[in-house]
Design a protein around this motif. Structure first.
Motif, PDB file in Angstrom:
ATOM      1  N   ILE A  51      -7.864 -13.381   6.627  1.00 19.22           N
ATOM      2  CA  ILE A  51      -7.791 -14.801   6.989  1.00 19.22           C
ATOM      3  C   ILE A  51      -6.395 -15.160   7.477  1.00 19.22           C
ATOM      4  CG2 ILE A  51      -7.972 -17.159   6.114  1.00 19.22           C
ATOM      5  CD1 ILE A  51     -10.060 -16.155   4.110  1.00 19.22           C
ATOM      6  N   ASP A  52      -5.393 -14.663   6.774  1.00 18.92           N
ATOM      7  CA  ASP A  52      -4.006 -14.951   7.139  1.00 18.92           C
ATOM      8  C   ASP A  52      -3.698 -14.451   8.550  1.00 18.92           C
ATOM      9  OD1 ASP A  52      -1.155 -15.691   6.271  1.00 18.92           O
ATOM     10  OD2 ASP A  52      -0.904 -13.581   6.849  1.00 18.92           O
ATOM     11  N   ALA A  53      -4.105 -13.223   8.840  1.00 16.16           N
ATOM     12  CA  ALA A  53      -3.835 -12.643  10.167  1.00 16.16           C
ATOM     13  C   ALA A  53      -4.566 -13.418  11.258  1.00 16.16           C
ATOM     14  CB  ALA A  53      -4.242 -11.175  10.185  1.00 16.16           C
ATOM     15  N   ASP A  54      -5.822 -13.786  11.015  1.00 17.00           N
ATOM     16  CA  ASP A  54      -6.595 -14.504  12.033  1.00 17.00           C
ATOM     17  C   ASP A  54      -6.072 -15.909  12.260  1.00 17.00           C
ATOM     18  OD1 ASP A  54      -8.150 -12.297  12.328  1.00 17.00           O
ATOM     19  OD2 ASP A  54      -9.910 -13.080  11.274  1.00 17.00           O
ATOM     20  N   ILE A  55      -5.666 -16.591  11.191  1.00 17.54           N
ATOM     21  CA  ILE A  55      -5.122 -17.941  11.358  1.00 17.54           C
ATOM     22  C   ILE A  55      -3.826 -17.893  12.155  1.00 17.54           C
ATOM     23  CG2 ILE A  55      -4.093 -19.898  10.161  1.00 17.54           C
ATOM     24  CD1 ILE A  55      -6.107 -19.560   7.944  1.00 17.54           C
ATOM     25  N   ARG A  56      -2.993 -16.925  11.846  1.00 18.89           N
ATOM     26  CA  ARG A  56      -1.709 -16.803  12.553  1.00 18.89           C
ATOM     27  C   ARG A  56      -1.915 -16.485  14.032  1.00 18.89           C
ATOM     28  NH1 ARG A  56       2.808 -16.670   9.392  1.00 18.89           N
ATOM     29  NH2 ARG A  56       2.495 -16.449   7.149  1.00 18.89           N
ATOM     30  N   SER A  57      -2.961 -15.713  14.346  1.00 19.45           N
ATOM     31  CA  SER A  57      -3.214 -15.358  15.751  1.00 19.45           C
ATOM     32  C   SER A  57      -4.054 -16.403  16.472  1.00 19.45           C
ATOM     33  CB  SER A  57      -3.927 -14.005  15.828  1.00 19.45           C
ATOM     34  OG  SER A  57      -5.226 -14.092  15.255  1.00 19.45           O
ATOM     35  N   GLY A  58      -4.544 -17.395  15.718  1.00 16.42           N
ATOM     36  CA  GLY A  58      -5.346 -18.446  16.309  1.00 16.42           C
ATOM     37  C   GLY A  58      -6.786 -18.064  16.557  1.00 16.42           C
ATOM     38  N   SER A  59      -7.245 -16.970  15.962  1.00 17.81           N
ATOM     39  CA  SER A  59      -8.608 -16.486  16.213  1.00 17.81           C
ATOM     40  C   SER A  59      -9.550 -16.732  15.032  1.00 17.81           C
ATOM     41  CB  SER A  59      -8.578 -14.985  16.525  1.00 17.81           C
ATOM     42  OG  SER A  59      -8.050 -14.250  15.421  1.00 17.81           O
ATOM     43  N   PHE A  60      -9.091 -17.433  14.020  1.00 21.15           N
ATOM     44  CA  PHE A  60      -9.935 -17.593  12.832  1.00 21.15           C
ATOM     45  C   PHE A  60     -11.035 -18.606  13.084  1.00 21.15           C
ATOM     46  CE2 PHE A  60     -11.046 -19.645   8.789  1.00 21.15           C
ATOM     47  CZ  PHE A  60     -11.499 -18.528   8.097  1.00 21.15           C
ATOM     48  N   LEU A 206       0.030  -9.698  -2.087  1.00 22.01           N
ATOM     49  CA  LEU A 206       0.394  -8.438  -1.430  1.00 22.01           C
ATOM     50  C   LEU A 206       0.153  -8.527   0.072  1.00 22.01           C
ATOM     51  CD1 LEU A 206      -0.983  -5.567  -3.704  1.00 22.01           C
ATOM     52  CD2 LEU A 206       1.385  -5.873  -2.955  1.00 22.01           C
ATOM     53  N   SER A 207      -1.028  -9.012   0.450  1.00 24.74           N
ATOM     54  CA  SER A 207      -1.411  -8.993   1.862  1.00 24.74           C
ATOM     55  C   SER A 207      -0.601  -9.964   2.709  1.00 24.74           C
ATOM     56  CB  SER A 207      -2.901  -9.300   2.009  1.00 24.74           C
ATOM     57  OG  SER A 207      -3.197 -10.596   1.541  1.00 24.74           O
ATOM     58  N   ILE A 208      -0.136 -11.072   2.124  1.00 23.30           N
ATOM     59  CA  ILE A 208       0.640 -12.040   2.916  1.00 23.30           C
ATOM     60  C   ILE A 208       2.142 -11.798   2.805  1.00 23.30           C
ATOM     61  CG2 ILE A 208      -1.157 -13.778   2.716  1.00 23.30           C
ATOM     62  CD1 ILE A 208       0.480 -15.187   0.586  1.00 23.30           C
ATOM     63  N   GLY A 209       2.520 -10.726   2.086  1.00 22.47           N
ATOM     64  CA  GLY A 209       3.920 -10.305   2.077  1.00 22.47           C
ATOM     65  C   GLY A 209       4.804 -10.965   1.054  1.00 22.47           C
ATOM     66  N   PHE A 210       4.228 -11.724   0.101  1.00 22.04           N
ATOM     67  CA  PHE A 210       5.071 -12.329  -0.929  1.00 22.04           C
ATOM     68  C   PHE A 210       5.646 -11.264  -1.855  1.00 22.04           C
ATOM     69  CE2 PHE A 210       5.857 -14.257  -5.067  1.00 22.04           C
ATOM     70  CZ  PHE A 210       6.566 -15.408  -4.731  1.00 22.04           C
ATOM     71  N   ILE A 211       4.827 -10.262  -2.175  1.00 22.60           N
ATOM     72  CA  ILE A 211       5.289  -9.128  -2.980  1.00 22.60           C
ATOM     73  C   ILE A 211       5.688  -8.015  -2.023  1.00 22.60           C
ATOM     74  CG2 ILE A 211       4.645  -7.406  -4.710  1.00 22.60           C
ATOM     75  CD1 ILE A 211       2.601  -9.371  -5.793  1.00 22.60           C
ATOM     76  N   PRO A 212       6.940  -7.636  -1.984  1.00 20.72           N
ATOM     77  CA  PRO A 212       7.389  -6.613  -1.032  1.00 20.72           C
ATOM     78  C   PRO A 212       6.833  -5.238  -1.388  1.00 20.72           C
ATOM     79  CG  PRO A 212       9.160  -7.180  -2.551  1.00 20.72           C
ATOM     80  CD  PRO A 212       8.046  -8.142  -2.827  1.00 20.72           C
ATOM     81  N   ALA A 255      -3.819  -1.804 -10.022  1.00 21.52           N
ATOM     82  CA  ALA A 255      -4.455  -1.848  -8.700  1.00 21.52           C
ATOM     83  C   ALA A 255      -3.492  -2.352  -7.642  1.00 21.52           C
ATOM     84  CB  ALA A 255      -5.696  -2.738  -8.758  1.00 21.52           C
ATOM     85  N   ALA A 256      -2.711  -3.377  -7.980  1.00 22.03           N
ATOM     86  CA  ALA A 256      -1.748  -3.917  -7.024  1.00 22.03           C
ATOM     87  C   ALA A 256      -0.680  -2.877  -6.663  1.00 22.03           C
ATOM     88  CB  ALA A 256      -1.091  -5.173  -7.600  1.00 22.03           C
ATOM     89  N   LEU A 257      -0.226  -2.112  -7.643  1.00 25.50           N
ATOM     90  CA  LEU A 257       0.770  -1.075  -7.375  1.00 25.50           C
ATOM     91  C   LEU A 257       0.210   0.008  -6.454  1.00 25.50           C
ATOM     92  CD1 LEU A 257       2.367  -0.641 -10.937  1.00 25.50           C
ATOM     93  CD2 LEU A 257       3.446  -1.642  -8.902  1.00 25.50           C
ATOM     94  N   VAL A 258      -1.034   0.412  -6.684  1.00 27.78           N
ATOM     95  CA  VAL A 258      -1.651   1.440  -5.841  1.00 27.78           C
ATOM     96  C   VAL A 258      -1.789   0.928  -4.397  1.00 27.78           C
ATOM     97  CG1 VAL A 258      -3.755   2.753  -5.414  1.00 27.78           C
ATOM     98  CG2 VAL A 258      -2.847   2.583  -7.731  1.00 27.78           C
ATOM     99  N   ILE A 259      -2.239  -0.298  -4.228  1.00 24.25           N
ATOM    100  CA  ILE A 259      -2.381  -0.863  -2.874  1.00 24.25           C
ATOM    101  C   ILE A 259      -1.018  -0.976  -2.193  1.00 24.25           C
ATOM    102  CG2 ILE A 259      -3.059  -2.905  -1.569  1.00 24.25           C
ATOM    103  CD1 ILE A 259      -5.213  -3.411  -3.698  1.00 24.25           C
ATOM    104  N   ALA A 260      -0.029  -1.489  -2.937  1.00 22.40           N
ATOM    105  CA  ALA A 260       1.303  -1.682  -2.362  1.00 22.40           C
ATOM    106  C   ALA A 260       1.949  -0.362  -1.953  1.00 22.40           C
ATOM    107  CB  ALA A 260       2.196  -2.405  -3.371  1.00 22.40           C
ATOM    108  N   SER A 261       1.622   0.720  -2.668  1.00 19.36           N
ATOM    109  CA  SER A 261       2.284   2.004  -2.409  1.00 19.36           C
ATOM    110  C   SER A 261       1.991   2.554  -1.022  1.00 19.36           C
ATOM    111  CB  SER A 261       1.859   3.031  -3.461  1.00 19.36           C
ATOM    112  OG  SER A 261       0.506   3.432  -3.274  1.00 19.36           O
ATOM    113  N   SER A 262       0.882   2.143  -0.411  1.00 19.79           N
ATOM    114  CA  SER A 262       0.526   2.665   0.918  1.00 19.79           C
ATOM    115  C   SER A 262       0.574   1.583   1.994  1.00 19.79           C
ATOM    116  CB  SER A 262      -0.874   3.292   0.867  1.00 19.79           C
ATOM    117  OG  SER A 262      -0.893   4.423   0.020  1.00 19.79           O
ATOM    118  N   GLU A 263       1.237   0.491   1.712  1.00 16.85           N
ATOM    119  CA  GLU A 263       1.387  -0.580   2.704  1.00 16.85           C
ATOM    120  C   GLU A 263       2.241  -0.126   3.885  1.00 16.85           C
ATOM    121  OE1 GLU A 263       0.843  -4.759   2.731  1.00 16.85           O
ATOM    122  OE2 GLU A 263      -0.688  -3.226   2.944  1.00 16.85           O
ATOM    123  N   GLN A 264       3.298   0.599   3.603  1.00 15.16           N
ATOM    124  CA  GLN A 264       4.246   1.039   4.648  1.00 15.16           C
ATOM    125  C   GLN A 264       4.147   2.545   4.860  1.00 15.16           C
ATOM    126  OE1 GLN A 264       6.002  -1.197   6.298  1.00 15.16           O
ATOM    127  NE2 GLN A 264       5.282  -2.884   5.011  1.00 15.16           N
TER     128      GLN A 264
END
Length: 633
Positions: A51-60, A206-212, A255-264
């Motif tokens: 949702i965040d990505a689509d709203i920012r791109s104007g395609s939501f 995590l997905s909107i970048g608040f947690i690095p 779960a959050a740590l596992v997801i964050a570990s492969s973000e970059q």
């Protein structure tokens, strides 16, 4: 548009397999239920990120978002509803089919979590008899999907630069609310979305970048390994008896740590989770979650595959059947409908979905009007099975002399009123004391039997609350430190569903009460079963197997009864065996009279059962009362 991550599908596998093994009863998965919390974090991460990505791109598009959710969730869900409803019609007793219909209607309306929270009373049928209980977590996610895009659209229009902070505030508020309410109503914290939202918003942060996310190879691997170890530790070493928030917090953070570990870039943990067999389980995880629980319920209650639900063969069959049906559901239901996202209009999708939902709700209403279709079973089966919906409130004096919730207060004027013309006995304890009051009072009208009882409350001078309840210590403190200090009673009756761990507490309580000069009688535990006695009696008739109830007795109660007798008599108090009043020569009475079961659930007495047990116990008190009359004359 968010890129596909195979490691997240692998994480789904790590969520669903522990849930499956925990529910089937595979040893070593005591905390497997936290798989649901892993799903929550994943959903929050993916949905809010998209949702965040689509709203920012104007395609939501709100309509397109809901269309995708409908095609993703409803087809497989409704196929499961169809098959489960057929099984429910074939196997469920009328009262069970009525309960099933209510749960189905609430699941269709995405509010089954609210339904189960509202109906999860102390005497309700156990979870093993509710085929759609697992839909509570789907309802939480569906409510999140309904509300979140609307809130995010509003937030981006009004406070676009504060969206991350708003999610962080929502996470903190939800967790704080869950922590505060957990001391008052753990059931609400388990089921209701406001107290689960923090897990979904943790993924969103995590997905909107608040947690690095870590960027270095060492940081990614350390983050992923820590998360995996945390998840495996909670699954293997966790327990349903541990504080709920502790378990959910550890799982969500892992779960959050596992997801964050492969973000970059993919971490070592991400590469492990990206292995094709693990990813495949993740791909079928939604269907696997949908199908495993109804199969388990109908196996436990009706022997769907094998008569013995506890055997290794049964467990393996349940696992294999769940995985097999999930594969079929994924290939022939999930994938075809997901592929139609672009080709199908919103009007068609919403029209068909609305029609299907309305039809199911109407069918549920018809079942309720028909009283659960009792014509499917013999009259005697229906009569006995009706006790599965037995309401003990009047016999227990619930809300007055038996406190079922923390919010209830003891009615002192009604429950503890002394009588100057009759002996005054005070009955103290939990629901297994409350279920004796009616029978003892009926059998001994010459005695004024007062009552101070509360749910899950062992009678103890220094109470130890076994559940998250404040009613017990408050009640025990009043009874032992206030009422008995200022009022004289002729006898104190202590009764409970005694467990081995209660023995030291009971021993200390007897010492204290005897030192104060009280005449104390301890009433021992009653026979209990692994399932509701009326259900077991019905199964005996339907399967023509007269030993089902006796084979389902909870082990160890007779031995505990004997141990309690030795301890109580050694302390100079009187012991009455309720077990012996019901069971003789390894045969236990199962009916109070006619077709009325002695107990309406796994252990609590019906009113008629209480009268019968009270009559048998009163013989002991009769001699004491006669001697007391001789002395007074």
């Amino acid at each position: 548009m968010m890129k596909y991550r195979a490691d997240i599908d692998g994480l789904r596998a790590l969520a669903v397999i522990p849930v499956l093994f925990y529910h089937v009863g595979v040893p070593g998965f005591g905390g497997g239920f936290v798989g649901v919390d892993i799903f929550f974090v994943i959903s929050g991460y993916l949905i809010c990120g998209m949702i965040d990505a689509d709203i920012r791109s104007g395609s939501f598009s709100l309509g397109n978002f809901y269309k995708r959710r409908v095609l993703r969730i409803l087809p497989a869900l409704f196929v499961m509803f169809l098959v489960t409803s057929v099984l429910a019609y074939l196997y469920c007793l009328p009262v069970e089919l009525e309960d099933y219909s209510k749960s189905l209607a609430s699941a269709v309306g995405s509010v089954s979590n609210v339904y189960f929270a509202a109906t999860a009373g102390y005497f309700d049928a156990p979870a093993e008899t509710k085929p759609l209980l697992h839909t509570w977590s789907l309802a939480v996610e569906e409510q999140f999907y309904l509300i979140t895009p609307l809130l995010m659209l509003c937030a981006y229009r009004v406070l676009s630069k504060r969206i991350r902070l708003l999610f962080a505030i929502a996470t903190v508020l939800s967790f704080a609310a869950a922590f505060a309410i957990s001391f008052r109503n753990a059931t609400f914290v388990f089921y209701l979305t406001p107290f689960r939202a923090w897990e979904l918003t943790l993924g969103a942060l995590l997905s909107i970048g608040f947690i690095p996310a870590p960027r270095t190879e060492f940081g990614k691997n350390a983050c992923g390994t820590t998360g995996l170890l945390l998840l495996l530790g909670v699954v293997v070493f966790g327990s349903s008896s541990a504080p709920l928030l502790l378990m959910t917090s550890l799982a969500a953070i892992g779960a959050a740590l596992v997801i964050a570990s492969s973000e970059q870039g993919t971490s070592a943990a991400g590469r492990l989770l990206s292995l094709r067999p693990i990813v495949f389980i993740g791909l079928i995880s939604y269907s696997l979650y949908l199908w495993h629980w109804p199969l388990i319920v109908f196996q436990r209650t009706d022997g769907l595959f094998f008569p013995d639900s506890s055997s290794a063969a049964t467990k393996l069959t349940l696992i294999a059947a769940s995985v097999g049906i999930a594969c079929l559901s994924w290939k022939f239901v999930e994938m075809p409908f997901r592929s139609k996202v672009r080709a199908t209009s919103k009007a068609v999708v919403f029209g068909i979905a609305s029609t299907a939902m309305a039809s199911v709700v109407a069918l549920c209403g018809f079942v309720l009007i028909e009283g659960g279709a009792p014509f499917r079973f013999p009259e005697r089966v229906v009569a006995i099975g009706a006790y599965l919906a037995y309401d003990p409130s009047a016999a227990f004096r619930s809300g007055h002399c038996y406190l079922a919730t923390n919010r209830q207060q003891l009615d002192v004027e009604t429950c503890l009123k002394l009588n100057g013309k009759r002996p005054n006995y005070l009955l103290v304890g939990d629901s297994h004391a409350a279920h004796l009051w009616f029978g003892l009072s009926s059998a001994m009208p010459q005695v004024n039997i007062m009552q101070a009882t509360a749910s899950a409350c062992r009678p103890a001078v220094q109470p130890v609350s076994l559940l998250d309840t404040r009613a017990c210590p408050r009640l025990m403190k009043f009874v032992f430190d206030d009422f008995l200090v200022h009022n004289k009673v002729d006898k104190i009756l202590l009764s409970a569903s005694w467990k081995d761990e209660d023995i030291p507490v009971l021993s200390g309580t007897l010492d204290t009460l005897r030192s104060r000069g009280f005449d104390v009688t301890v009433l021992g535990p009653i026979v209990e079963y692994d399932a509701a006695l009326p259900r077991l009696l019905v199964e005996e008739m339907l399967r023509n197997s007269p030993s089902i109830a006796s084979d389902s007795r909870t082990p160890g109660i007779r031995e505990r009864d004997r141990a309690l007798r030795r301890i109580v008599t050694a302390k100079g108090a009187t012991y009455l065996s309720v077990y012996d009043a019901v069971c003789r020569n390894d045969r236990c009475d199962e009916f109070a009279e006619g077709d009325i079961p002695l107990q309406f659930d796994a252990g609590h007495l019906t009113a008629k059962g209480s009268v019968e047990v009270g009559r048998r116990l009163s013989a002991f008190f009769a001699g004491k009362l006669a001697r007391a009359d001789d002395v007074s004359n």
